[in-house]
Design a protein around this motif. Structure first.
Motif, short mmCIF file in Angstrom:
data_model
loop_
_atom_site.label_atom_id
_atom_site.label_comp_id
_atom_site.label_asym_id
_atom_site.label_seq_id
_atom_site.Cartn_x
_atom_site.Cartn_y
_atom_site.Cartn_z
N CYS A 254 -8.98 15.50 -7.13
CA CYS A 254 -9.22 14.97 -8.58
C CYS A 254 -10.81 14.44 -8.51
CB CYS A 254 -8.26 13.78 -8.70
SG CYS A 254 -6.63 14.43 -9.10
N ALA A 255 -11.55 14.37 -9.72
CA ALA A 255 -12.80 13.99 -9.59
C ALA A 255 -12.58 12.17 -9.59
CB ALA A 255 -13.47 14.57 -10.89
N ILE A 256 -13.69 11.89 -9.03
CA ILE A 256 -13.67 10.28 -8.96
C ILE A 256 -14.91 9.53 -9.82
CG2 ILE A 256 -14.08 8.26 -7.60
CD1 ILE A 256 -13.27 10.00 -5.09
N ALA A 257 -14.38 8.83 -10.76
CA ALA A 257 -15.36 8.49 -11.95
C ALA A 257 -16.35 7.53 -11.27
CB ALA A 257 -14.75 8.06 -13.16
N ILE B 289 0.79 -1.19 0.10
CA ILE B 289 0.01 -0.08 0.03
C ILE B 289 0.70 1.15 -0.16
CG2 ILE B 289 -1.77 1.18 1.38
CD1 ILE B 289 -2.89 -1.47 2.17
N LYS B 290 1.92 1.30 0.85
CA LYS B 290 2.77 2.41 0.96
C LYS B 290 3.40 2.50 -0.51
CE LYS B 290 5.50 5.58 2.79
NZ LYS B 290 5.23 6.78 2.41
N ALA B 291 4.07 1.65 -0.99
CA ALA B 291 4.60 1.70 -2.62
C ALA B 291 3.46 2.02 -3.59
CB ALA B 291 5.05 0.32 -2.99
N LEU B 292 2.24 1.71 -3.56
CA LEU B 292 1.16 2.11 -4.61
C LEU B 292 1.10 3.98 -3.96
CD1 LEU B 292 -1.24 -0.52 -4.16
CD2 LEU B 292 -0.05 0.05 -6.14
N ILE B 293 1.00 4.17 -2.92
CA ILE B 293 0.87 5.72 -2.60
C ILE B 293 1.99 6.45 -2.99
CG2 ILE B 293 0.60 7.36 -0.47
CD1 ILE B 293 -0.83 5.10 0.82
N ASP B 294 3.16 6.02 -2.91
CA ASP B 294 4.43 6.83 -3.17
C ASP B 294 4.26 6.64 -4.83
OD1 ASP B 294 5.18 7.13 -0.57
OD2 ASP B 294 6.77 5.04 -0.62
N ALA B 295 3.97 5.68 -5.27
CA ALA B 295 4.04 5.60 -6.89
C ALA B 295 3.00 6.93 -7.44
CB ALA B 295 3.90 4.24 -7.48
N LEU B 296 1.96 6.88 -6.79
CA LEU B 296 0.72 7.65 -7.19
C LEU B 296 1.37 9.15 -6.96
CD1 LEU B 296 -2.04 8.44 -8.56
CD2 LEU B 296 -3.00 8.09 -6.34
N GLU B 297 1.91 9.55 -5.81
CA GLU B 297 2.20 10.75 -5.59
C GLU B 297 3.46 11.30 -6.38
OE1 GLU B 297 4.45 11.54 -1.79
OE2 GLU B 297 2.56 11.98 -1.24
N ALA B 298 4.27 10.13 -6.74
CA ALA B 298 5.48 10.58 -7.65
C ALA B 298 5.15 10.61 -9.20
CB ALA B 298 6.66 9.65 -7.75
N ASP C 252 2.27 11.43 -12.66
CA ASP C 252 1.14 12.41 -13.30
C ASP C 252 -0.16 11.86 -12.99
OD1 ASP C 252 3.21 14.13 -13.54
OD2 ASP C 252 3.47 13.58 -15.84
N LEU C 253 -0.23 10.82 -12.69
CA LEU C 253 -1.58 10.13 -12.65
C LEU C 253 -2.50 10.74 -11.53
CD1 LEU C 253 -0.63 6.14 -12.56
CD2 LEU C 253 -1.61 7.68 -14.34
N ALA C 254 -3.77 10.74 -11.99
CA ALA C 254 -4.68 11.26 -10.96
C ALA C 254 -5.41 10.28 -10.10
CB ALA C 254 -5.73 12.03 -11.77
N GLU C 255 -5.35 9.08 -10.63
CA GLU C 255 -5.91 8.09 -9.58
C GLU C 255 -5.37 6.73 -10.04
OE1 GLU C 255 -9.84 6.29 -11.24
OE2 GLU C 255 -10.16 8.59 -11.36
N ARG D 88 -8.42 1.61 -4.22
CA ARG D 88 -8.45 2.75 -5.31
C ARG D 88 -7.78 4.02 -4.62
NH1 ARG D 88 -13.27 4.28 -9.25
NH2 ARG D 88 -11.91 5.96 -10.46
N LEU D 89 -6.80 4.47 -5.21
CA LEU D 89 -6.01 5.97 -4.65
C LEU D 89 -6.56 6.95 -5.69
CD1 LEU D 89 -2.87 4.23 -3.57
CD2 LEU D 89 -4.65 4.54 -2.14
N VAL D 90 -6.86 7.84 -5.28
CA VAL D 90 -7.42 9.12 -6.04
C VAL D 90 -6.52 10.58 -5.32
CG1 VAL D 90 -9.17 10.86 -6.74
CG2 VAL D 90 -9.60 8.20 -6.60
N LYS D 91 -6.02 11.09 -6.13
CA LYS D 91 -5.09 12.38 -5.68
C LYS D 91 -6.10 13.40 -5.21
CE LYS D 91 -0.74 12.38 -8.07
NZ LYS D 91 0.22 13.11 -8.96
#
Length: 139
Positions: free
Chosen positions: A37-40, A6-15, A17-20, A31-34
């Motif tokens: 950002c809108a959630i679909a 989970i920490k690796a996923l959070i770090d990857a999203l944070e680093a 350009d992805l929104a989710e 499912r992680l959303v910055k």
């Protein structure tokens, strides 16, 4: 799903350009959303977990050390037959590529934050690195 994943996923999203980001494992979906950002679609709830002890923040890097922002495998060359991004003794500019970190099949390019000279490379190409682990000493 364990805390490290989970920490690796959070770090990857944070680093990135992805929104989710959405990840499934063993019937559980995360499912992680910055922020902002809108959630679909509504997020899928994970089964309840026992409360965990809070993570201690990574220690602050000593001056001159460039640390990995995420957990993954460090690559010091853009491709296996290419020359390294940087070498000890090399002058670098802010924004220059230093290495990439591969996490969950996604490559994150790490760039120098300031001008300087690479004094030492503190890791080997292909080595697993932790978030906050020093990769380079830059003076």
């Amino acid at each position: 799903m364990d805390r490290i994943t989970i920490k690796a996923l959070i770090d990857a999203l944070e680093a990135s350009d992805l929104a989710e980001l959405e990840y499934s494992q063993d019937g559980a979906t995360l499912r992680l959303v910055k922020a902002g950002c809108a959630i679909a679609a509504p997020a899928v709830a994970l089964p309840p977990r026992p409360p965990a002890l809070p993570d201690a923040p990574p220690p602050a890097a000593p001056p001159g050390e460039f640390c990995s922002p995420l957990y993954g495998v460090v690559h010091l060359r853009p491709s296996p037959n290419a020359p390294p991004f940087v070498q000890p003794g090399q002058a670098i500019r802010a924004g220059q590529s230093l290495c990439t970190v591969e996490a969950m099949k996604a490559f994150t390019e790490l760039r120098a934050e300031t001008d300087g000279v690479v004094q030492a490379i503190l890791v080997e190409s292909g080595q697993e690195v932790e978030s906050g682990q020093p990769l380079f000493r830059i003076v």
